[in-house]
Enzyme design. Sequence first.
Site: not given
Length: 744
Positions: A285-287
């Site tokens: 996932s992104d942050y």
Amino acid sequence: MRARHFLIASFIFFGCLWTLSAQNAPSKYEAKIDSLMNLMTLEEKIGQTVMYGGGWAKTGPFVNTDYEKYIREGSVGAMLNVYTSKATRDLQKIAVENTRLGIPLLFGYDVIHGHRTIFPINLALSGSWDPELVELTSRIAAEEASAEGLHWTFAPMLDIARDPRWGRISEGAGEDVYLTNVLAKSYVKGFQGDDLSKNNTILACAKHFVGYGAAQAGRDYHTVSMGEDELRNVYLPPFKAAVDAGVETFMTAFNELNGVPATGNKLIFRDILRNEWDFKGFVVSDYTAINELIPHGFAKDSLDAARLAMLAGVDMDMMGHVYRKNLKKLIEEGEVSEDLVNESCRKILSAKFKLGLFEDPYRYSDEKRQQETIYKPQFLKAARDAAAASSVLLKNDGNALPLEKSATIALIGPLAKDEYHINGNWGGAGDRKGKSVSIYEGLQEYLEDSQMLYAKGCELEKDDESGFQEAIDVAKKADVVLLVMGESYHMSGEAASRTDIRIPGIQPKLIKKIREAVPNKKIVLLLMNGRPLDLSEEIGQVDAILEAWYPGTMGGSGVADVLFGVYNPSAKLTVTFPRNVGQIPIYYNMKNTGRPIPESNPKQDYKSNYIDSPNTPLFVFGHGLSYTTFQYSGLTLSSAHIGFNDTLTARVSITNTGNYDGHEVVQLYIHDKVGSITRPVKELKGFQKIFLKKRESKIVTFNISVEDLKFYNNNMEYVAEAGEFEIAIAPSSDFKFKHLFTLE
Ligand code: BGC
């Protein structure tokens, strides 16, 4: 304690057997992973899906401080924002020696355009139109990063970006699909090399899947809505190119896509990426993007967010605590099948096996190698060359450039002595002070100090004009004025969208004042910035504009090479420069509309135009001047008709008609005149960067096959359609088609 020793011993035993199996056979790792997973508890498997961050860099809204505790518990699979061989070794030691199974951690970091040796920002690098250079820069980045304990970079960013308000336009390869596809492959090859088991190769990560660059109004993280035509023909292809190049990992995007946040989007991860493209690596996932499914209004709570992301195909949770806290419960409640978690865990372990971490978890954390590797002289030389090859000469009236070595130069502007902003927003682990060469220092190689009259003039963003007079005074004393201006580095990159894309602060005012004070002197504007700027005001006030972007560690030297003609500029824009913010989005490969403007009367009523601005941009895609001139003559086609199995050959003769040797980026464009869905007015379909000595000519040849004419049609089938195609070979996207062929 005994149980732990038994587990480790059996693991080593199986490990020895595994090592005997055939090298590189895919099944080799599968068998190893099976054995390891048989030993793992559900909690340990979930642990592999968790990424926490150390505080070496801050790349998101918060950082974890309790990561050591979780590593010790065996509930962390990967770490973010930790580097140096010592730091990674220390943490790896905890994972390997203090957890039940001793599974090594994966260390990931944003090695975006260099690790220690910083290269020009990616948008700049794309302007070199040099796939080999891009590969070299990422190879060097991987050499340095891998010597500091890193196994994984979150690059390349493959988001097509057509909105200069969006700060992250600086991180990609611009607005064009074809060029981004080509460079996607170079990045992946550079980072991953040809053998991941070598300790100087790292995992690449294609990001952000997908549509992130199409954020409404250029505001970061904003909504994205697009039809399947645009998705498949524009935004997906670079990611497919990365899969074809063997990219090992993908990252989700923050945006929603047609109502479904990318991080919970089954269509893009399971249906397209996995099923259609057969991607075998893992998705991170992104942050905190899984958590963000809640404010998106897609998940009701963190449990729901974990469920949606796992079902969508997101294997690893970056910084979110969401998987760690919820996956077990979801499995127990039957909301998520344990098979899904097994699958994610398997893919993450597979990456660790490929990197050789089970054989030697410390193979990337070697202090001696670190010392020998970072800032190697040949890396710095490559950075200097890359800075020169990425600087775009936008304007050069009266041959204001190159500069004479005998001239006295007034060096003015807030970025003239800068060593900080010059590295751009993703300066990685680069030393922003001390190691970076400022423009001033770069010029010192060519000029005596007495020839350099310096005045800062003003700050980048403040409105204090007290330095104006000194700047005007030095301008008056010099032969030539060199203004070094632009944006501060934090004005581009993540969460750095602008509604006003002019040169910030009072810099434009200073330019005006200097022009008034020295109306007859040559003024050169050297820009450092991370996006196309609105230069409508400045273009009339200065004689030359050199767009240096953020050129990196050796930026001052590389740019000085261009300023003095040691390197003849060859970069060309990979993104359109608008005249004003109101034209955005503006890009060369637009559609025609039903009411295109007539050339003879662009202002005609009831046509697709503006009443207060031309449709044309200030600088087109593909534009970039040289100190020499190139003449394109004649275009010949091997045939006026081709069949579906044929190849068409297009040839043009190019002559260097000026007084400098130089490179030219030769561009091939095609226009599919009629389609079952409308086609762009022109599309880049090939390019070649050639070198011609002065007066030299070369024939440049492009072969066009039906593959080059394919697109997703109205049934979303990837096909070429019979009909007429216009074709041109040109120095930029600003030309009119004159040649035609048919596909029958
Ligand atoms: C960015 C990613 C980056 C990640 C890790 C996020 O905020 O969107 O591009 O890789 O942080 O630093």
